[in-house]
Design a protein around this motif. Structure first.
Motif, PDB file in Angstrom:
ATOM      1  N   ILE A 122      -0.442  -0.768  -0.014  1.00 29.44           N
ATOM      2  CA  ILE A 122       0.266  -1.980  -0.393  1.00 29.44           C
ATOM      3  C   ILE A 122      -0.627  -2.758  -1.345  1.00 29.44           C
ATOM      4  CG2 ILE A 122       1.393  -4.073   0.446  1.00 29.44           C
ATOM      5  CD1 ILE A 122       2.619  -1.419   1.438  1.00 29.44           C
ATOM      6  N   GLY A 123      -0.055  -3.216  -2.455  1.00 25.85           N
ATOM      7  CA  GLY A 123      -0.833  -3.915  -3.471  1.00 25.85           C
ATOM      8  C   GLY A 123      -1.141  -2.991  -4.634  1.00 25.85           C
ATOM      9  N   PRO A 124      -2.324  -3.168  -5.248  1.00 29.80           N
ATOM     10  CA  PRO A 124      -3.388  -4.141  -4.952  1.00 29.80           C
ATOM     11  C   PRO A 124      -2.966  -5.564  -5.344  1.00 29.80           C
ATOM     12  CG  PRO A 124      -3.854  -3.000  -7.000  1.00 29.80           C
ATOM     13  CD  PRO A 124      -2.622  -2.360  -6.445  1.00 29.80           C
ATOM     14  N   ASN A 125      -3.952  -6.476  -5.251  1.00 27.56           N
ATOM     15  CA  ASN A 125      -3.714  -7.863  -5.627  1.00 27.56           C
ATOM     16  C   ASN A 125      -2.689  -8.508  -4.699  1.00 27.56           C
ATOM     17  OD1 ASN A 125      -3.910 -10.248  -7.210  1.00 27.56           O
ATOM     18  ND2 ASN A 125      -2.107  -9.637  -8.377  1.00 27.56           N
ATOM     19  N   TYR A 127      -2.140 -10.253  -0.379  1.00 31.98           N
ATOM     20  CA  TYR A 127      -2.742 -10.633   0.896  1.00 31.98           C
ATOM     21  C   TYR A 127      -2.500  -9.590   1.971  1.00 31.98           C
ATOM     22  CZ  TYR A 127      -4.479 -15.368   0.055  1.00 31.98           C
ATOM     23  OH  TYR A 127      -5.217 -16.443  -0.348  1.00 31.98           O
ATOM     24  N   GLY A 128      -1.267  -9.084   2.046  1.00 31.33           N
ATOM     25  CA  GLY A 128      -1.015  -8.048   3.036  1.00 31.33           C
ATOM     26  C   GLY A 128       0.180  -8.321   3.908  1.00 31.33           C
ATOM     27  N   MET A 181       5.471 -10.099   4.539  1.00 32.07           N
ATOM     28  CA  MET A 181       4.728  -9.092   3.776  1.00 32.07           C
ATOM     29  C   MET A 181       4.674  -9.497   2.308  1.00 32.07           C
ATOM     30  SD  MET A 181       5.463  -5.022   4.119  1.00 32.07           S
ATOM     31  CE  MET A 181       4.220  -3.810   3.709  1.00 32.07           C
ATOM     32  N   THR A 182       3.553  -9.214   1.650  1.00 24.97           N
ATOM     33  CA  THR A 182       3.443  -9.444   0.215  1.00 24.97           C
ATOM     34  C   THR A 182       3.332  -8.106  -0.501  1.00 24.97           C
ATOM     35  OG1 THR A 182       1.027  -9.674   0.341  1.00 24.97           O
ATOM     36  CG2 THR A 182       2.338 -11.675   0.554  1.00 24.97           C
TER      37      THR A 182
END
Length: 690
Positions: A122-125, A127-128, A181-182
Motif C-alpha cells: 500500500i502506497g508509497p507516500n 499513512y496506512g 485506509m489511505t
C-alpha cells in the motif's frame, strides 16, 4: 481468500523505523490489539515494551502485515526481504517516489514494485491502515477514532489523502468506522482493490471513497458488482471539477463534457452515489449505515416551527427526493390529533401546543410516519450544555423513537446546525437505528444518495464500458468536412438529409433543383458555421441559392447544399469525445447555437441502452418541448432515440479512429416525421495503446 486478507486483518504485525514506527506500536497497544507486534530496529532492544528484531530474517515468522517507516531507498530493501519471506503485505510510508515528479522518483517506484513481486504493498507516500474492528493500527499519528464493540459494525473509508483521513477520524457526528485506509501513490495496489478487500468484511456496512483518480475501470466495475451482491452501498467524493482539468478540443461537446462529467457519469453508471464535500460524505455514510439504500424517494419532515418546515421544503428543490403532498385521508388523520389551529402539510409544523406532551407527540408522529414514507425526518436542535438546560428537547426524541418502533418506519433526526447535536446523542441514536444527520443540506444530500443507490440497485447492472477503446490519442488530429462526415454516417445507415458537395454557384443551383426546395447551403471546412455566417437556411428558389453561394464561396473549402428538414420540433446535440480513462463519452443535450450558454446536457458512457437514452432525455430542461409544450407539436422521440443509438453504435464501431463526433443539431421533427442529422463535425486521429 482476498489478496489483501492478511494485510487488512493481520494476526502479526512487523514495524520498521524510528519515531513514527514507535507511534505505530503504541497505537496498536492502546487500541487493544490482540495479535503479536514485532518491531524491527538495528540497535534498539525494545520499542514501547516490545522486543525488537534486527532484520526481516530475524523475525519469528512471516508477518501478516508490515508498516515500513524508513527512507525511500531502505524501503525497497525491506520490501524485497518481506516478499522473500512471503509476508502478507506492507504499508510503505516513505515519500519521494513518483509523486515527487522527478526521474529518481519514477525509477525508485518501479524498483519498489519489482521488489514486492506478488506481495501486496500500500502506497508509497501514505499513512496506512486503521482496523478499528480488530484494533490493528498501521498508523504513525494520532487519530480520533475508537475501537468497534465486540460484534459491532461500521463503515469503511478509503482516501487518497492521509490528512483528510486524520480529519475524518476526528468527527463528532456519531459515525461508526470499522476501517480507515489511505491509498497513497497506488504504485501496485489500487484504490478499487483495497475497497474490494474491505467491503467483503462482515463488519463493514457501507463504503466511503475519496477519489482523485480512478486506478482501474475494470476494478471499479468489479467493486460495484460486489457491493450490489453484498448489499453494501458505496458513496464517493470525487475531486477534480476545475476548468483546468478539461481537455481543449474543437467542438462544443468538449466544453460540455470534461473529465469531471465523465467521472460523474461513470459513478452513476455503477450505482455509486456522488457527494461534494467531507461533511456530505460522512452524513451519507451515516444514513446508509443505519438504513441502507432507501426503497424510494418519498420523505416526510416534522418540526415544531413553521420556519424549519419552510427550510426543509426549500431544501429538496430540484432533488430526486421530495416531500409528497398528504392524501386527504392522511391529512384528516393528523388533523384529528393536532386540532383546528394547526395547518397540516408535509413538511409538518406540529406547533408548540404539544411540544411537552410526549403521548400527544407520539400519537402525532405515529400518524405522520404511518403513511409509508421512505424516510421520516424530525428536525431537532439541542441546546448547548455549557449555557443552557435541556429545555425538554429530549421529549420529541422519545416520541419519535416510539413512533418509528410501532410502525417499523425508517427515521432520522436532523439538526439545523452541526454543533447542535451532542456527540453522545448521535452515538446513541445510531446504535438505536435512527440516523443523526448534522445540517439540513447535508441531510438532504444523504437522503438523495440513499435514494439514488436504492433506485440504481433496482435496475439491472450496466454493461462493462468499452474501456479498451480509451487508449491514448496518437498522431495528428484531422477534422474532415461536413460532406465527408455525412457520407460516413449515411454508409452507417443513419438519418441524414439528402445533400451534395458543389464547387460553385451554378452547381449549387442545379443541385438544389434536384434536391427540391427549400434547401440549406453551407461553407465546408468551417467548424462553427453560425459564428462566421457560413450557413444559409430556407433558400426557396434558384436566385436565393445563387446569391448565397456567391457570398459563401470565400469562407471555406467548398459548398454543401442540402434539403431542409421540415416540421422540426426541437434540436438536440449528440456529441462524443474520447476520454483517456473511460473511452467514448457521450454528451446529449439541448442543441443549436446556444448549446454552451444553456448548459442543458447529460453525460453518458458507452455502451448505452434505449432506457439510458430515454432517461437522459427526460432529465433535460428541453424535454417538455419534446412532449408538445403549450400546444406545440409533439416530437418524434422514438425516432430521436433510434438515431442516437445508431450514432452511438457508429462511434463504437469506429472507436479506434474517432477523436470527436458532434451532431449539432439533431433535428427532432413532429411525431411520425423522424429525427435528422443536420450538421456533423468529425475529428479523426490514430489510437495508441499503452
Amino acid at each position: 481468500m482476498h489478496r489483501l486478507e492478511r494485510l487488512l486483518r493481520p494476526k502479526t504485525i512487523a514495524v520498521f523505523g524510528g519515531r513514527q514506527a514507535v507511534a505505530v506500536v503504541e497505537q496498536s497497544i492502546k487500541m487493544g490489539y490482540a495479535g503479536e507486534i514485532w518491531p524491527v530496529h538495528p540497535t534498539k532492544d525494545e520499542v514501547a515494551g516490545r522486543k525488537t528484531y534486527r532484520s526481516v530474517a530475524d523475525l519469528p515468522d512471516a508477518p501478516d502485515a508490515a508498516w515500513i517507516g524508513v527512507n525511500r531507498h531502505l524501503t525497497i530493501g525491506v520490501v524485497k526481504a518481506l516478499a522473500e519471506r512471503r509476508a502478507g503485505g506492507a504499508v510503505c510510508y516513505a515519500s519521494g517516489f513518483r509523486e515527487a515528479d522527478e526521474q529518481d522518483g519514477d525509477r525508485l517506484q518501479d524498483e519498489l514494485v519489482a521488489a514486492a513481486r506478488e506481495m501486496p504493498i500500500i502506497g508509497p507516500n501514505c499513512y496506512g491502515l486503521i482496523n478499528f474492528a480488530d484494533g490493528a493500527l498501521m498508523w504513525p499519528d494520532q487519530h480520533g477514532g475508537i475501537r468497534l464493540a465486540e460484534g459491532g459494525s461500521g463503515v469503511a473509508i478509503i482516501t487518497q489523502s492521509s490528512s483528510i483521513a486524520i480529519s475524518m477520524t476526528m468527527q463528532k457526528r456519531g459515525l461508526p468506522v470499522a476501517f480507515l485506509m489511505t491509498a497513497g501513490n497506488q504504485a501496485q495496489t489500487g484504490l478499487s482493490e483495497m475497497a474490494t478487500g474491505l467491503i467483503a468484511d462482515d463488519r463493514v456496512t457501507a463504503l466511503g471513497l475519496h477519489i482523485e483518480a480512478f486506478d482501474s475501470v475494470e476494478g471499479f466495475e468489479r467493486l460495484a458488482a460486489l457491493a450490489r451482491k453484498l448489499k453494501k452501498p458505496i458513496v464517493a467524493m470525487k475531486v477534480g471539477r476545475s476548468e483546468q482539468a478539461r481537455q481543449a478540443t474543437v467542438s462544443h461537446t468538449a466544453s460540455l463534457a470534461g473529465s469531471d462529467k465523465a467521472s460523474g457519469a461513470f459513478l452513476k453508471r455503477l450505482g455509486i452515489a456522488r457527494v461534494e464535500s467531507i461533511p456530505e460524505l460522512i452524513e451519507a455514510l451515516k444514513l446508509l449505515h443505519v438504513t441502507g439504500p432507501l426503497p424510494g424517494n418519498r420523505l416526510s419532515s416534522m418540526s415544531c416551527s413553521g420556519g424549519e418546515a419552510s427550510v426543509m421544503a426549500d431544501s429538496v428543490e430540484g432533488c430526486f427526493v421530495h416531500f409528497p403532498r398528504l392524501t386527504d385521508q392522511h391529512r384528516l388523520h393528523l388533523k384529528s390529533r393536532l386540532g383546528p389551529l394547526v395547518a397540516v402539510a408535509n413538511p409538518l409544523d406540529y406547533h408548540t401546543f404539544i411540544a411537552n406532551n410526549v403521548p400527544a407527540m407520539t400519537e402525532t408522529f405515529t400518524a405522520m410516519v404511518s403513511a409509508g414514507f421512505d424516510l421520516n425526518l424530525l428536525v431537532l436542535d439541542f441546546p448547548r450544555r455549557d449555557r443552557c438546560s435541556d429545555g425538554g428537547r429530549s421529549l420529541p426524541l422519545r416520541a419519535f423513537e416510539a413512533a418509528l418502533k410501532s410502525t417499523g418506519a425508517q427515521g432520522a433526526i436532523v439538526s439545523s446546525l452541526p454543533e447542535n447535536m451532542p456527540e453522545e446523542y448521535a452515538v446513541d441514536l445510531t446504535g438505536g437505528g435512527i440516523a443523526p444527520l448534522f445540517g439540513v443540506s447535508e441531510a438532504i444530500v444523504a437522503a438523495e444518495a440513499a435514494a439514488f443507490i436504492g433506485s440504481a440497485w433496482r435496475k439491472g447492472q450496466a454493461q462493462p464500458i468499452a474501456s479498451t477503446d480509451a487508449g491514448t490519442p496518437g498522431g495528428e488530429h484531422v477534422t474532415i468536412d461536413e460532406a465527408e462526415a455525412k457520407e460516413s454516417l449515411i454508409r452507417a445507415g443513419l438519418p441524414v438529409p439528402k445533400g451534395e458537395r458543389v464547387s460553385n454557384a451554378m452547381d449549387a443551383v442545379i443541385a438544389s433543383q434536384g434536391l427540391g426546395f427549400p434547401v440549406a447551403l453551407k461553407a465546408l471546412g468551417v467548424a462553427h458555421k453560425s459564428e462566421v455566417g457560413a450557413v444559409r437556411l430556407n433558400l426557396n428558389d434558384a436566385d436565393s441559392v445563387s446569391a448565397a453561394a456567391n457570398d459563401l464561396l470565400g469562407l471555406g473549402t467548398g459548398l454543401y447544399v442540402e434539403r431542409m428538414v421540415r416540421q422540426g420540433a426541437a434540436e438536440l446535440i449528440v456529441g462524443f469525445t474520447r476520454d483517456p480513462t473511460f473511452g467514448a463519452v457521450m454528451t446529449l443535450g439541448t442543441g443549436g447555437v446556444l448549446v454552451e450558454l444553456l448548459q442543458d446536457s447529460v453525460t453518458l458512457i458507452l455502451p448505452v441502452t434505449r432506457e439510458d437514452i430515454e432517461a437522459a432525455l427526460r432529465g433535460l430542461k428541453l424535454y417538455p418541448l419534446l412532449q408538445g409544450y403549450r400546444g406545440r407539436l409533439k416530437a418524434d422521440v422514438a425516432a430521436a432515440v433510434d438515431a442516437i443509438l445508431g450514432i452511438a453504435a457508429f462511434v463504437q464501431q469506429n472507436a479506434a479512429e474517432i477523436e470527436e463526433l458532434e451532431i449539432n443539431p439533431l433535428i427532432v421533427c413532429s411525431e411520425g416525421n423522424g429525427a435528422w442529422i443536420s450538421d456533423a463535425l468529425l475529428v479523426l486521429g490514430g489510437k495508441k495503446n499503452g
